[in-house]
Design an enzyme around this catalytic site. Sequence first.
Site, PDB file in Angstrom:
ATOM      1  N   MET A   1       0.742  -1.242   0.040  1.00  0.00           N
ATOM      2  CA  MET A   1       0.090  -0.129  -0.004  1.00  0.00           C
ATOM      3  C   MET A   1       0.677   1.118  -0.123  1.00  0.00           C
ATOM      4  O   MET A   1       1.875   1.350   0.840  1.00  0.00           O
ATOM      5  CB  MET A   1      -1.079   0.025   1.287  1.00  0.00           C
ATOM      6  CG  MET A   1      -1.888   1.398   1.224  1.00  0.00           C
ATOM      7  SD  MET A   1      -2.972   1.318  -0.134  1.00  0.00           S
ATOM      8  CE  MET A   1      -3.332   3.238  -0.114  1.00  0.00           C
TER       9      MET A   1
ATOM     10  N   HIS B   1       6.208  -0.117  -7.899  1.00  0.00           N
ATOM     11  CA  HIS B   1       4.919   0.105  -8.085  1.00  0.00           C
ATOM     12  C   HIS B   1       4.408   1.104  -6.990  1.00  0.00           C
ATOM     13  O   HIS B   1       3.786   2.067  -7.005  1.00  0.00           O
ATOM     14  CB  HIS B   1       4.101  -1.207  -8.124  1.00  0.00           C
ATOM     15  CG  HIS B   1       2.423  -1.008  -8.029  1.00  0.00           C
ATOM     16  ND1 HIS B   1       1.699  -1.168  -9.184  1.00  0.00           N
ATOM     17  CD2 HIS B   1       1.555  -0.691  -7.137  1.00  0.00           C
ATOM     18  CE1 HIS B   1       0.467  -0.984  -9.228  1.00  0.00           C
ATOM     19  NE2 HIS B   1       0.263  -0.471  -7.857  1.00  0.00           N
ATOM     20  N   GLU B   2       4.622   0.962  -5.655  1.00  0.00           N
ATOM     21  CA  GLU B   2       4.288   1.731  -4.592  1.00  0.00           C
ATOM     22  C   GLU B   2       5.023   2.921  -4.731  1.00  0.00           C
ATOM     23  O   GLU B   2       4.570   3.983  -4.346  1.00  0.00           O
ATOM     24  CB  GLU B   2       4.428   1.067  -3.190  1.00  0.00           C
ATOM     25  CG  GLU B   2       3.873  -0.421  -3.083  1.00  0.00           C
ATOM     26  CD  GLU B   2       2.354  -0.454  -3.690  1.00  0.00           C
ATOM     27  OE1 GLU B   2       1.671   0.621  -3.440  1.00  0.00           O
ATOM     28  OE2 GLU B   2       2.054  -1.468  -4.123  1.00  0.00           O
TER      29      GLU B   2
HETATM   30  N1  TRP Z   1      -3.340   0.383  -3.526  1.00  0.00           N
HETATM   31  C1  TRP Z   1      -2.735  -0.570  -3.347  1.00  0.00           C
HETATM   32  C2  TRP Z   1      -1.808  -0.980  -4.548  1.00  0.00           C
HETATM   33  O1  TRP Z   1      -2.170  -1.294  -5.665  1.00  0.00           O
HETATM   34  C3  TRP Z   1      -3.687  -1.975  -3.448  1.00  0.00           C
HETATM   35  C4  TRP Z   1      -4.198  -2.113  -1.973  1.00  0.00           C
HETATM   36  C5  TRP Z   1      -3.244  -2.567  -0.914  1.00  0.00           C
HETATM   37  C6  TRP Z   1      -5.528  -2.345  -1.499  1.00  0.00           C
HETATM   38  N2  TRP Z   1      -4.061  -2.815   0.147  1.00  0.00           N
HETATM   39  C7  TRP Z   1      -5.345  -2.880  -0.157  1.00  0.00           C
HETATM   40  C8  TRP Z   1      -6.641  -2.308  -2.144  1.00  0.00           C
HETATM   41  C9  TRP Z   1      -6.654  -3.113   0.534  1.00  0.00           C
HETATM   42  C10 TRP Z   1      -7.871  -2.660  -1.355  1.00  0.00           C
HETATM   43  C11 TRP Z   1      -7.842  -2.952  -0.108  1.00  0.00           C
HETATM   44  O2  TRP Z   1      -0.761  -0.884  -4.425  1.00  0.00           O
HETATM   45 ZN    ZN Z   2      -1.253   0.230  -6.830  1.00  0.00          ZN
END
Ligand code: TRP
Ligand code: ZN
Length: 869
Positions: A264, A298-299
């Site tokens: 995330m 990516h992050e």
């Molecule tokens: N935004 C995150 C990514 O793609 C995805 C993500 C991480 C996420 N944890 C989550 C989406 C929990 C929904 C719920 O890098």
């Molecule tokens: Zn993402």
Amino acid sequence: MKTDTPQTVYLKDYTPPAYLIDHVELDFDIRADGTTVTSTLAMRRNPVATPATLVLDGEELHTLSVAVDGKPATYTETPTSLSLNDLPAAFTLQTVVRIQPDHNTRLSGLYRSTDGYFTQCEAQGFRRITWFIDRPDVMSRYTVTLHADQATYPVLLANGNPVAAGAEADGRHWATWEDPFKKPAYLFAVVAGKLDVLRDSFRTASGREVQLAIYVEPDKLDQCPHAMDALKKSMKWDEERFGLECDLDHYMIVAVGDFNMGAMENKGLNIFNTKYVLARSDVATDVDFENIDRVVAHEYFHNWTGNRVTCRDWFQLSLKEGLTVFRDQEFGADLHNRQTARIREVRGLRAAQFPEDAGPMAHPIRPASFVEINNFYTATVYEKGAEVIRMIQTLIGRDGFRAGMDEYFRRHDGQAVTCEDFVAAMAAASGFDFAQFMRWYNQPGTPHVAASGSFDAAAGRYTLRFTQSNPRASDAAPYLIPVRVALFDGEGHLLAGSEQTLQLTATEQEFHIDNLAAEPVPSLLRDFSAPVYLDFAYTPEQLTLLLAHESDPFNAWEAGQRLASTLILDAARAIAAGQSPQWPDSFAAAARRLLQTQAQRGAAFVAEALTLPGEGTLAEMMEVVDPDALHAARNALRRHLAEELEGEFSGLYAALAISEAYAPTAAQAGRRALRNVCLGYLMELDTDAARRLALQQFEKADNMTDQFAALASLANVNAELCPQREQALAAFYATWQDEALVVDKWLAVQSTSRRPDTLATVKALTAHPAFDAGNPNKIYALIRNFGANLVRFNAADGSGYAFMADRILDLHDRNPQVASRLARCFDRWKKFDDTRQDHARAALQRIRNHPDLSRDVLEVVTRSLGEAA
Ligand code: TRP
Ligand code: ZN
């Protein structure tokens, strides 16, 4: 918790928020019996919105007090909302709530894991921490203070910069963090734990010094250097390719073993599943190392594509995800091997996204409606979304795309925007008209493109005719589809000047190529220039020629996949009719040539070319899926190749051994991949010699790639008694039982096994100490992998379906997000025969009829049953 009647949310209903929140001050008092969160919000009416009641979102909050401008306020509270009226134009709202992170099994909001407290706020987890307008177009500056026991939680982190810290009574301490950037609540994060840290730094192109830190559970620092390297490489790459610099003084990554997804991008404080941080050559495979590179990138890339420019609403999710996946794919291609990166991307797209787009959960990359947004973090939004971005680059070129990115940031830095805004920036920078292209954002389904060629010898003219259709949505308007083509002569030479990108825009369309001496062999959709099914009546001879000579590695590989698919599907029909499959000599001959040219073509490419299409991908090509016949046919072709090429496989297996020290480089990884493909084929011979070879590799390997490849081939052995199999599985667990991520591999290798007793094994493993029914990684490794085991999950007696239904019902309340992902294993149930369909329907109905089913699972199951949610 009882859920409300699920509501469908529509994109067309978007309205701006009635109030804005300029500043957020949060105080977390973390104690064993619960956490008290005091929130002080500087709010004002949104000048562009119509005045309305202030409605704040909340979930599982125990409200202690609500005050406006320092005075107790009158409010209306429901389990999910807090409403206030008669508010001034600008005011301070203070709420105090109690939350129970130790009992938060959903891993959304603030929750407990082994080494402390962690948060996950995307998409709608922030409302599980405090009352808030929890939507991405409300962006605020945050100041956050954490208080916790010093000895148990020595590390206190939040987004941004540390500004003050100190000790307090009873052995407790506190720390205050300030994030200089405004952000939506979904990017908020805090961590309080006992963690080790690896520090480093990065100097940006303009000379800013960024402090880097990776926090992990104690005693894992020796598994962090690869992720740290990946972070620095990502920072450099984004400067070079897109001119994007890191805007932070502190960039932190925290790894946690309990996490619903991969990672995330919280501003300056990424939280990662341990799976995408921890790596050491003896515990992680080449693929793991590469995945870490890509997820770290990516992050990090989200810091610009997602954080600096964010989404107006959750329907726009692909704005940040499709774009960021495209960026991490490009980074991965530059860092490792561009040829095989593209092949693997398409393999993954066909395995996951094409079936999704043909099933009950099909949706455009920008959905028009949803019940639960967590159900739309899908292969379509991510991987098809990345394909759509790639098509934009294909249409306007790399330089045009770069200019479009510059324009996007020039226009929208600091804003919450839509997919139209992104495409408009691309259009403005390139002059390209994307009006028709926008259909890729709004229509579901994988388009089919049927192509045919005809040659007029007298005129020297070759005509390519294309017809596009969308079986999923018959009313769909035609797409703008870029089709890269090249023409080859009968000896496999590329015809000079024949490379071009055709733009399909109509349902039926023709293109002419003149001045040809003879009928050419067309190579269509080079580099997979669009996410479509492409039909062309290639002869086996033409495909063999392209496999041997096409200079576009993707289409060379594709020619081999087409050859193999036809053989396997024909063989499956034969097996179903009680006949034995027939293999033409030409296929093994083509495979032999590939093996002989591996030094020139690259081991990594040859490994991909010798890997047959997966059962799930082949199943999509069958009218009614017969998983047993398909499984038998694919394995029979593997055995045929093994018998024909035993000498080549053994020879290459010996020749490809690596003597230098392990490194997860593209060159070494390619050699290992091909060598392990050779081992896999030799194991198809079902001889004791092959098993001893596999066991020997298992025992001697100095790296997880080779050890695991050997284990995986042994785990498939179907004999009543295979001492090598039992020995290797037991030894692997004994060696690695304290390495959680390796235990996941041990579970996965058993749940993906071909053996007929796999379901019984999986059931037994759910009671094994290695399994933890509360940990997403364990559930994915054992249960979801079983759901992807086409032949075992879809057993004719319905036992696989019944088992999956039990697991979903066991989990739906504790962790709806993960349970809902398991429910997706049923997506393709209507592609099977009536008996299987009856069993699947019964399992789905049993789930659907469960009282108080979580909204997440309910949406997936009702759509699957065709009772459109
Ligand atoms: N935004 C995150 C990514 O793609 C995805 C993500 C991480 C996420 N944890 C989550 C989406 C929990 C929904 C719920 O890098
Ligand atoms: Zn993402």
